[in-house]
Scaffold this active site. Structure first.
Site, PDB file in Angstrom:
ATOM      1  N   ARG A 138       1.593   1.988  -3.610  1.00 40.08           N
ATOM      2  CA  ARG A 138       0.421   2.520  -4.330  1.00 40.08           C
ATOM      3  C   ARG A 138       0.098   3.942  -3.867  1.00 40.08           C
ATOM      4  O   ARG A 138      -0.300   4.803  -4.640  1.00 40.08           O
ATOM      5  CB  ARG A 138      -0.774   1.592  -4.137  1.00 40.08           C
ATOM      6  CG  ARG A 138      -0.612   0.273  -4.894  1.00 40.08           C
ATOM      7  CD  ARG A 138      -1.675  -0.728  -4.506  1.00 40.08           C
ATOM      8  NE  ARG A 138      -3.003  -0.297  -4.911  1.00 40.08           N
ATOM      9  CZ  ARG A 138      -4.113  -0.926  -4.500  1.00 40.08           C
ATOM     10  NH1 ARG A 138      -4.026  -1.944  -3.653  1.00 40.08           N
ATOM     11  NH2 ARG A 138      -5.286  -0.514  -4.919  1.00 40.08           N
ATOM     12  N   GLY A 148     -16.053   1.201 -15.658  1.00 44.25           N
ATOM     13  CA  GLY A 148     -14.701   0.692 -15.449  1.00 44.25           C
ATOM     14  C   GLY A 148     -14.556  -0.346 -14.368  1.00 44.25           C
ATOM     15  O   GLY A 148     -13.589  -0.319 -13.598  1.00 44.25           O
ATOM     16  N   ASP A 196      -8.127   5.368  -4.779  1.00 48.21           N
ATOM     17  CA  ASP A 196      -7.376   6.586  -5.114  1.00 48.21           C
ATOM     18  C   ASP A 196      -8.261   7.811  -4.868  1.00 48.21           C
ATOM     19  O   ASP A 196      -9.437   7.677  -4.545  1.00 48.21           O
ATOM     20  CB  ASP A 196      -6.892   6.529  -6.590  1.00 48.21           C
ATOM     21  CG  ASP A 196      -8.051   6.495  -7.601  1.00 48.21           C
ATOM     22  OD1 ASP A 196      -8.040   5.631  -8.492  1.00 48.21           O
ATOM     23  OD2 ASP A 196      -8.962   7.341  -7.490  1.00 48.21           O
ATOM     24  N   TYR A 208       0.826  -1.218   0.000  1.00 41.77           N
ATOM     25  CA  TYR A 208       0.000   0.000   0.000  1.00 41.77           C
ATOM     26  C   TYR A 208       0.857   1.263   0.000  1.00 41.77           C
ATOM     27  O   TYR A 208       0.472   2.279  -0.571  1.00 41.77           O
ATOM     28  CB  TYR A 208      -1.007  -0.031   1.164  1.00 41.77           C
ATOM     29  CG  TYR A 208      -2.078  -1.059   0.906  1.00 41.77           C
ATOM     30  CD1 TYR A 208      -2.019  -2.352   1.449  1.00 41.77           C
ATOM     31  CD2 TYR A 208      -3.113  -0.780   0.017  1.00 41.77           C
ATOM     32  CE1 TYR A 208      -2.968  -3.309   1.143  1.00 41.77           C
ATOM     33  CE2 TYR A 208      -4.067  -1.736  -0.299  1.00 41.77           C
ATOM     34  CZ  TYR A 208      -3.984  -2.997   0.261  1.00 41.77           C
ATOM     35  OH  TYR A 208      -4.910  -3.954  -0.068  1.00 41.77           O
ATOM     36  N   HIS A 251     -14.576   0.817  -0.558  1.00 41.06           N
ATOM     37  CA  HIS A 251     -13.452  -0.066  -0.219  1.00 41.06           C
ATOM     38  C   HIS A 251     -12.306   0.683   0.428  1.00 41.06           C
ATOM     39  O   HIS A 251     -11.179   0.184   0.466  1.00 41.06           O
ATOM     40  CB  HIS A 251     -12.975  -0.813  -1.479  1.00 41.06           C
ATOM     41  CG  HIS A 251     -13.961  -1.840  -1.936  1.00 41.06           C
ATOM     42  ND1 HIS A 251     -13.940  -2.386  -3.190  1.00 41.06           N
ATOM     43  CD2 HIS A 251     -15.018  -2.415  -1.298  1.00 41.06           C
ATOM     44  CE1 HIS A 251     -14.934  -3.263  -3.300  1.00 41.06           C
ATOM     45  NE2 HIS A 251     -15.611  -3.284  -2.177  1.00 41.06           N
TER      46      HIS A 251
HETATM   47  C1  BV8 Z   1     -17.588  -9.000   1.743  1.00 42.67           C
HETATM   48  C2  BV8 Z   1      -9.531  -2.765  -1.875  1.00 42.67           C
HETATM   49  C3  BV8 Z   1     -18.931  -9.847   3.446  1.00 42.67           C
HETATM   50  C4  BV8 Z   1      -8.229  -3.494  -1.766  1.00 42.67           C
HETATM   51  C5  BV8 Z   1     -10.909  -4.456  -2.876  1.00 42.67           C
HETATM   52  C6  BV8 Z   1     -17.573 -16.317  -3.741  1.00 42.67           C
HETATM   53  C7  BV8 Z   1     -18.593 -15.829  -4.542  1.00 42.67           C
HETATM   54  C8  BV8 Z   1     -19.027 -14.516  -4.430  1.00 42.67           C
HETATM   55  C9  BV8 Z   1     -18.441 -13.662  -3.499  1.00 42.67           C
HETATM   56  C10 BV8 Z   1     -17.422 -14.131  -2.718  1.00 42.67           C
HETATM   57  C11 BV8 Z   1     -16.982 -15.454  -2.821  1.00 42.67           C
HETATM   58  N1  BV8 Z   1     -15.989 -15.616  -1.935  1.00 42.67           N
HETATM   59  C12 BV8 Z   1     -15.779 -14.462  -1.255  1.00 42.67           C
HETATM   60  C13 BV8 Z   1     -16.651 -13.550  -1.720  1.00 42.67           C
HETATM   61  C14 BV8 Z   1     -16.790 -12.151  -1.269  1.00 42.67           C
HETATM   62  C15 BV8 Z   1     -15.667 -11.298  -1.836  1.00 42.67           C
HETATM   63  C16 BV8 Z   1     -15.652 -11.407  -3.345  1.00 42.67           C
HETATM   64  O1  BV8 Z   1     -16.486 -10.849  -4.023  1.00 42.67           O
HETATM   65  N2  BV8 Z   1     -14.652 -12.147  -3.855  1.00 42.67           N
HETATM   66  C17 BV8 Z   1     -14.524 -12.293  -5.297  1.00 42.67           C
HETATM   67  C18 BV8 Z   1     -13.025 -12.379  -5.650  1.00 42.67           C
HETATM   68  C19 BV8 Z   1     -15.291 -13.531  -5.732  1.00 42.67           C
HETATM   69  N3  BV8 Z   1     -15.958  -9.944  -1.435  1.00 42.67           N
HETATM   70  C20 BV8 Z   1     -15.524  -9.489  -0.250  1.00 42.67           C
HETATM   71  O2  BV8 Z   1     -14.808 -10.118   0.505  1.00 42.67           O
HETATM   72  C21 BV8 Z   1     -16.043  -8.123   0.148  1.00 42.67           C
HETATM   73  N4  BV8 Z   1     -16.571  -8.197   1.470  1.00 42.67           N
HETATM   74  O3  BV8 Z   1     -18.140  -9.703   0.944  1.00 42.67           O
HETATM   75  O4  BV8 Z   1     -17.914  -8.955   3.051  1.00 42.67           O
HETATM   76  C22 BV8 Z   1     -19.051  -9.790   4.885  1.00 42.67           C
HETATM   77  C23 BV8 Z   1     -20.269 -10.112   5.414  1.00 42.67           C
HETATM   78  C24 BV8 Z   1     -20.410 -10.052   6.760  1.00 42.67           C
HETATM   79  C25 BV8 Z   1     -19.328  -9.684   7.561  1.00 42.67           C
HETATM   80  C26 BV8 Z   1     -18.111  -9.361   7.012  1.00 42.67           C
HETATM   81  C27 BV8 Z   1     -17.949  -9.420   5.659  1.00 42.67           C
HETATM   82  C28 BV8 Z   1     -14.945  -7.080   0.188  1.00 42.67           C
HETATM   83  C29 BV8 Z   1     -14.339  -6.928  -1.164  1.00 42.67           C
HETATM   84  C30 BV8 Z   1     -13.410  -5.711  -1.165  1.00 42.67           C
HETATM   85  C31 BV8 Z   1     -12.014  -6.135  -1.501  1.00 42.67           C
HETATM   86  N5  BV8 Z   1     -11.187  -4.947  -1.698  1.00 42.67           N
HETATM   87  N6  BV8 Z   1     -10.235  -3.326  -3.019  1.00 42.67           N
HETATM   88  C32 BV8 Z   1      -7.197  -2.833  -2.601  1.00 42.67           C
HETATM   89  O5  BV8 Z   1      -7.504  -1.923  -3.392  1.00 42.67           O
HETATM   90  O6  BV8 Z   1      -6.044  -3.277  -2.449  1.00 42.67           O
HETATM   91  S1  BV8 Z   1     -11.449  -5.246  -4.256  1.00 42.67           S
HETATM   92  C33 BV8 Z   1     -10.819  -4.565  -5.683  1.00 42.67           C
HETATM   93  O7  BV8 Z   1     -11.120  -5.437  -6.781  1.00 42.67           O
HETATM   94  C34 BV8 Z   1     -11.510  -3.283  -6.110  1.00 42.67           C
HETATM   95  O8  BV8 Z   1     -11.799  -2.448  -5.027  1.00 42.67           O
HETATM   96  C35 BV8 Z   1     -12.739  -3.731  -6.812  1.00 42.67           C
HETATM   97  O9  BV8 Z   1     -13.825  -3.847  -5.932  1.00 42.67           O
HETATM   98  C36 BV8 Z   1     -12.420  -5.124  -7.220  1.00 42.67           C
HETATM   99  C37 BV8 Z   1     -12.603  -5.319  -8.691  1.00 42.67           C
HETATM  100  O10 BV8 Z   1     -11.754  -4.462  -9.320  1.00 42.67           O
HETATM  101  P1  BV8 Z   1     -12.257  -3.495 -10.511  1.00 42.67           P
HETATM  102  O11 BV8 Z   1     -12.336  -2.141  -9.942  1.00 42.67           O
HETATM  103  O12 BV8 Z   1     -13.467  -4.018 -11.194  1.00 42.67           O
HETATM  104  O13 BV8 Z   1     -10.999  -3.617 -11.421  1.00 42.67           O
HETATM  105  P2  BV8 Z   1     -10.669  -4.788 -12.456  1.00 42.67           P
HETATM  106  O14 BV8 Z   1      -9.228  -4.667 -12.797  1.00 42.67           O
HETATM  107  O15 BV8 Z   1     -11.202  -6.095 -11.967  1.00 42.67           O
HETATM  108  O16 BV8 Z   1     -11.538  -4.368 -13.719  1.00 42.67           O
HETATM  109  C38 BV8 Z   1     -11.247  -3.162 -14.377  1.00 42.67           C
HETATM  110  C39 BV8 Z   1     -12.253  -3.050 -15.519  1.00 42.67           C
HETATM  111  O17 BV8 Z   1     -12.017  -1.819 -16.185  1.00 42.67           O
HETATM  112  C40 BV8 Z   1     -12.083  -4.151 -16.536  1.00 42.67           C
HETATM  113  O18 BV8 Z   1     -13.355  -4.704 -16.840  1.00 42.67           O
HETATM  114  C41 BV8 Z   1     -11.490  -3.436 -17.754  1.00 42.67           C
HETATM  115  O19 BV8 Z   1     -11.988  -3.967 -18.969  1.00 42.67           O
HETATM  116  C42 BV8 Z   1     -11.995  -2.046 -17.562  1.00 42.67           C
HETATM  117  N7  BV8 Z   1     -11.110  -1.012 -18.123  1.00 42.67           N
HETATM  118  C43 BV8 Z   1      -9.752  -1.011 -18.181  1.00 42.67           C
HETATM  119  N8  BV8 Z   1      -9.334   0.145 -18.749  1.00 42.67           N
HETATM  120  C44 BV8 Z   1     -10.440   0.877 -19.022  1.00 42.67           C
HETATM  121  C45 BV8 Z   1     -11.575   0.150 -18.620  1.00 42.67           C
HETATM  122  N9  BV8 Z   1     -12.829   0.606 -18.774  1.00 42.67           N
HETATM  123  C46 BV8 Z   1     -12.977   1.826 -19.331  1.00 42.67           C
HETATM  124  N10 BV8 Z   1     -11.938   2.591 -19.739  1.00 42.67           N
HETATM  125  C47 BV8 Z   1     -10.666   2.151 -19.601  1.00 42.67           C
HETATM  126  N11 BV8 Z   1      -9.644   2.919 -20.017  1.00 42.67           N
END
Ligand code: BV8
Length: 234
Positions: A59, A176, A94, A56, A109
């Site tokens: 970043r 995004g 950010d 972190y 987040h």
């Molecule tokens: C919770 C901070 C419950 C950290 C982040 C199984 C099934 C379903 C869910 C789960 C499961 N197992 C576990 C879970 C829950 C889990 C989850 O969803 N896991 C996933 C992997 C399956 N979620 C959690 O744990 C969340 N909490 O559920 O709590 C709970 C209930 C009771 C009590 C306690 C708890 C918490 C999740 C938060 C994690 N922290 N970020 C850090 O930054 O270091 S997650 C992080 O990744 C981001 O914050 C964001 O949320 C996530 C996805 O990232 P994106 O922003 O979408 O970025 P990505 O790269 O993936 O995509 C970018 C997109 O942009 C692409 O599509 C690309 O095509 C596009 N793009 C690129 N360039 C451009 C563009 N678009 C337009 N223009 C461009 N130029």
């Protein structure tokens, strides 16, 4: 384009990509260098706090070298120009929405520029590096400070407020995000289940949740978001 009065905009890493902030899942994404469970979980922090703090710190330092892009600026103009309410719910940690002119922002987040004391719970602005030797300015404990970031398995911030905004909106725009992390990835389904809001996805390519959106616009946010904002303000 109809006139909307209550707009909720969900953003992800793709809205900051053209500012030079790496996304999570694109080929040069953050997770290319790190496995999620190694850096963005409470267990990782417990197991190797220095490595997580450094992830972190790197970043946070990068924030000084990036600028808001046309998408952030257009969203700031939408908030100030619309005769209605615009709320940004961002997954990003950010500060580019703030620097792009938006003021109604929920960082579900957390924020890179803040740390939280694990002893007294205080949250502090923290522009520099944080480590296990950093002392809490409030309770003076050390080690005590962690990134004010929501890790996997932790509850995102302000979920009640977000859910009531989703229930009241007449337009939901997702920009995004890959739609791969919950609960954010489920917001569009929540909006669709509640009522008549229009839903638009703006993303480089179809996200995992693209089929849930009434309208999808694929391309770069820096190009598509200003065009969309122009339509909304016309
Ligand atoms: C919770 C901070 C419950 C950290 C982040 C199984 C099934 C379903 C869910 C789960 C499961 N197992 C576990 C879970 C829950 C889990 C989850 O969803 N896991 C996933 C992997 C399956 N979620 C959690 O744990 C969340 N909490 O559920 O709590 C709970 C209930 C009771 C009590 C306690 C708890 C918490 C999740 C938060 C994690 N922290 N970020 C850090 O930054 O270091 S997650 C992080 O990744 C981001 O914050 C964001 O949320 C996530 C996805 O990232 P994106 O922003 O979408 O970025 P990505 O790269 O993936 O995509 C970018 C997109 O942009 C692409 O599509 C690309 O095509 C596009 N793009 C690129 N360039 C451009 C563009 N678009 C337009 N223009 C461009 N130029």
């Amino acid at each position: 384009m109809a006139s909307y009065k209550n707009i909720v905009v969900l953003t992800g890493a793709g809205v900051s990509a053209e500012s030079g902030v790496s996304t999570f899942r694109d080929n040069d994404g953050l997770w290319e260098q790190h496995r999620i469970e190694d850096v963005a979980t409470p267990e990782a922090f417990h197991r190797d706090p220095d490595m997580v703090q450094n992830f972190y710190n790197v970043r946070r330092a990068q924030l000084k070298n990036v600028e808001p892009n046309a998408a952030h600026i257009a969203l700031g103009a939408l908030e100030s120009g619309l005769d209605g309410q615009v709320t940004i719910v961002t997954q990003n940690v950010d500060n580019l929405h703030e620097r792009g002119g938006s003021t109604s922002i929920i960082h579900m987040h957390g924020e890179l520029g803040k740390v939280r004391c694990t002893c007294c719970g205080y949250v502090f602005l923290w522009p520099g590096d944080c480590s296990q030797s950093s002392q809490c300015p409030n309770c003076f404990n050390q080690p005590a400070l962690r990134p004010h970031i929501v890790w996997f398995g932790e509850m995102p911030f302000e979920m009640d407020r977000i859910e009531s905004l989703l229930g009241a909106c007449d337009l939901f725009i997702s920009i995004g995000t890959s739609g791969s992390v919950y609960p954010a990835a489920g917001f569009v389904s929540l909006v669709r289940a509640i009522g008549a809001a229009h839903t638009i996805e703006v993303n480089l390519e179809p996200s995992d949740g693209a089929s849930h959106f009434a309208e999808t616009r694929h391309g770069e946010a820096g190009t598509l978001v200003p065009l969309l904002v122009e339509e909304l303000l016309a």
